[in-house]
Design a protein around this motif. Structure first.
Motif, PDB file in Angstrom:
ATOM      1  N   ASP A  98     -42.856  28.900 -21.372  1.00 40.19           N
ATOM      2  CA  ASP A  98     -42.517  29.921 -22.363  1.00 40.19           C
ATOM      3  C   ASP A  98     -43.536  31.043 -22.356  1.00 40.19           C
ATOM      4  N   VAL A  99     -43.095  32.241 -22.007  1.00 38.73           N
ATOM      5  CA  VAL A  99     -43.858  33.465 -22.247  1.00 38.73           C
ATOM      6  C   VAL A  99     -43.238  34.046 -23.516  1.00 38.73           C
ATOM      7  N   PRO A 100     -43.887  33.864 -24.668  1.00 35.08           N
ATOM      8  CA  PRO A 100     -43.227  34.096 -25.963  1.00 35.08           C
ATOM      9  C   PRO A 100     -42.528  35.445 -26.060  1.00 35.08           C
ATOM     10  N   GLY A 101     -41.248  35.379 -26.378  1.00 35.77           N
ATOM     11  CA  GLY A 101     -40.455  36.577 -26.586  1.00 35.77           C
ATOM     12  C   GLY A 101     -40.022  37.281 -25.318  1.00 35.77           C
ATOM     13  N   VAL A 102     -40.495  36.795 -24.166  1.00 37.08           N
ATOM     14  CA  VAL A 102     -40.269  37.521 -22.918  1.00 37.08           C
ATOM     15  C   VAL A 102     -39.504  36.694 -21.891  1.00 37.08           C
ATOM     16  N   LEU A 103     -39.921  35.427 -21.717  1.00 36.91           N
ATOM     17  CA  LEU A 103     -39.348  34.627 -20.640  1.00 36.91           C
ATOM     18  C   LEU A 103     -39.437  33.150 -20.989  1.00 36.91           C
ATOM     19  N   GLN A 104     -38.326  32.444 -20.848  1.00 37.04           N
ATOM     20  CA  GLN A 104     -38.313  30.997 -21.028  1.00 37.04           C
ATOM     21  C   GLN A 104     -37.596  30.349 -19.842  1.00 37.04           C
ATOM     22  N   LEU A 105     -38.207  29.278 -19.326  1.00 40.19           N
ATOM     23  CA  LEU A 105     -37.576  28.438 -18.324  1.00 40.19           C
ATOM     24  C   LEU A 105     -37.142  27.154 -19.020  1.00 40.19           C
ATOM     25  N   LEU A 106     -35.852  26.822 -18.914  1.00 42.21           N
ATOM     26  CA  LEU A 106     -35.312  25.636 -19.566  1.00 42.21           C
ATOM     27  C   LEU A 106     -35.234  24.465 -18.591  1.00 42.21           C
ATOM     28  N   SER A 107     -35.120  23.275 -19.162  1.00 41.50           N
ATOM     29  CA  SER A 107     -35.164  22.050 -18.369  1.00 41.50           C
ATOM     30  C   SER A 107     -34.020  21.940 -17.373  1.00 41.50           C
ATOM     31  N   ASP A 108     -32.927  22.649 -17.596  1.00 39.66           N
ATOM     32  CA  ASP A 108     -31.811  22.616 -16.649  1.00 39.66           C
ATOM     33  C   ASP A 108     -31.941  23.672 -15.562  1.00 39.66           C
ATOM     34  N   GLY A 109     -33.097  24.389 -15.560  1.00 38.06           N
ATOM     35  CA  GLY A 109     -33.339  25.414 -14.545  1.00 38.06           C
ATOM     36  C   GLY A 109     -32.893  26.802 -14.940  1.00 38.06           C
ATOM     37  N   SER A 110     -32.207  26.920 -16.058  1.00 39.80           N
ATOM     38  CA  SER A 110     -31.757  28.245 -16.497  1.00 39.80           C
ATOM     39  C   SER A 110     -32.926  29.042 -17.068  1.00 39.80           C
ATOM     40  N   VAL A 111     -32.773  30.357 -17.083  1.00 40.12           N
ATOM     41  CA  VAL A 111     -33.835  31.272 -17.507  1.00 40.12           C
ATOM     42  C   VAL A 111     -33.299  32.168 -18.608  1.00 40.12           C
TER      43      VAL A 111
END
Length: 339
Positions: free
Chosen positions: A12-25
């Protein structure tokens, strides 16, 4: 299925970028990372976007001073390629601070500036960005060949001296500039008579890494713009899954990295802000190249932080950088050899 758990946030780059456990962004608004002060205008420079890679829909922003006379009196200007920063995960060639920096460089050196778009991780993990940099170099070589017959992009045909081309970048863009320059060195022997010559390269706050911690990472300076944890996360997001920070993209002197000793590298300007957790990586890069007999100039900036040239493109440190960059480029322009 009823027993399935929903995806959760892995990075998690807060407010900017999240990588989820299923590989989605999930991407947010990157403007939260940048100063809110309005940027002054830079008069006397035209710019436009040109597609260089149709398959990946990648463009380069071309900046050309309205007055195309260089300090040497030539009607053709040196070419400065610029790769933006952002840890290979964020940032853009259109970002206002990056755009303003390129306007300044085009106006004040003066030079034709080419600000290059490349694919970002984690959607496109490394070496995708490196491959894009190589593709851009191939495109630029094609433009140089067309320029000899006057059929290149009109601005480049009229104003670009391809024999005085410099690679440059900030942070991850500096890392990318290193790899593109090394690639140019490895291929130039087959292109000895080619009109494009890489006369030098410029690394600003270079985003290098390594599995072993440096002194600046163990005891980081106060009020840094890039933390050790933040740097580590960006490498986890951008490198191939499972790779360490000794991966050849991150660590040019890692155990699996190709030797730079036989490479005929052009002179390099290494810009090292003092208040940066990457300081030892940056200075170590310069020291290792010097040991190999390469031409290295180091410009240290006491008290400045990682990415200062983009964060404060009209600050006193940025003014100093413009003077140093101008001297380096035009001294390099006078050198008879390059890549």
């Amino acid at each position: 299925m009823a027993g399935d758990t929903p995806p959760h946030v892995v990075e998690d780059v807060p407010g900017v970028l999240q990588l989820l456990s299923d590989g989605s962004v999930v991407r947010g608004d990157e403007s939260v990372l940048w100063p809110k002060d309005p940027l002054p205008d830079v008069p006397g420079v035209k710019w436009k976007d040109v597609l260089y890679h149709a398959a990946h829909a990648l463009s380069v922003r071309v900046y050309r001073p309205e007055s195309s006379s260089s300090v040497t009196g030539s009607s053709k200007l040196p070419v400065l390629v610029f790769f933006h920063g952002g840890g290979y995960c964020i940032g853009s060639y259109t970002q206002p601070h990056s755009h303003t920096y390129c306007l300044r460089v085009a106006a004040e050196l003066p030079a034709v500036v080419l600000s290059v778009q490349y694919r970002l991780a984690p959607e496109h993990r490394l070496p995708a960005a490196i491959e894009d940099g190589k593709a851009f170099l191939l495109w630029l070589r094609g433009q140089a060949e067309l320029g000899a017959g006057g059929t290149a992009d009109r601005w480049l045909a009229e104003s670009a001296d391809f024999a005085r081309t410099f690679m440059s970048g900030s942070s991850a863009g500096a890392n990318l500039a290193h790899h593109v320059t090394v690639h140019a060195a490895s291929t130039q022997t087959q292109l000895a008579a080619h009109p494009l010559r890489v006369a030098g390269y410029v690394l600003i706050s270079a985003f290098f890494g390594g599995a072993d911690r440096t002194a600046a990472e163990v005891n980081p300076p106060l009020d840094v713009t890039l933390t050790v944890d933040g740097s580590d996360m960006l490498w986890r997001l951008s490198l191939p899954v499972g790779a360490s920070r000794d991966h050849p993209v991150a660590n040019p002197f890692g155990p699996e990295s190709p030797s730079l000793t036989p490479m005929d590298l052009p002179p390099v300007l290494v810009v090292a802000p003092e208040s940066d957790v990457l300081l030892d990586h940056v200075l170590g890069y310069a020291a290792r190249l010097r040991e190999m007999g390469k031409a290295v100039e180091v410009a240290e900036f006491p008290g400045e932080r990682h990415g200062f040239s983009g964060l404060q493109p009209f600050g006193e440190a940025a003014n100093k950088l413009m003077r140093i960059l101008r001297r380096f480029v035009y001294a390099g322009s006078a050198r008879p050899t390059g890549l």
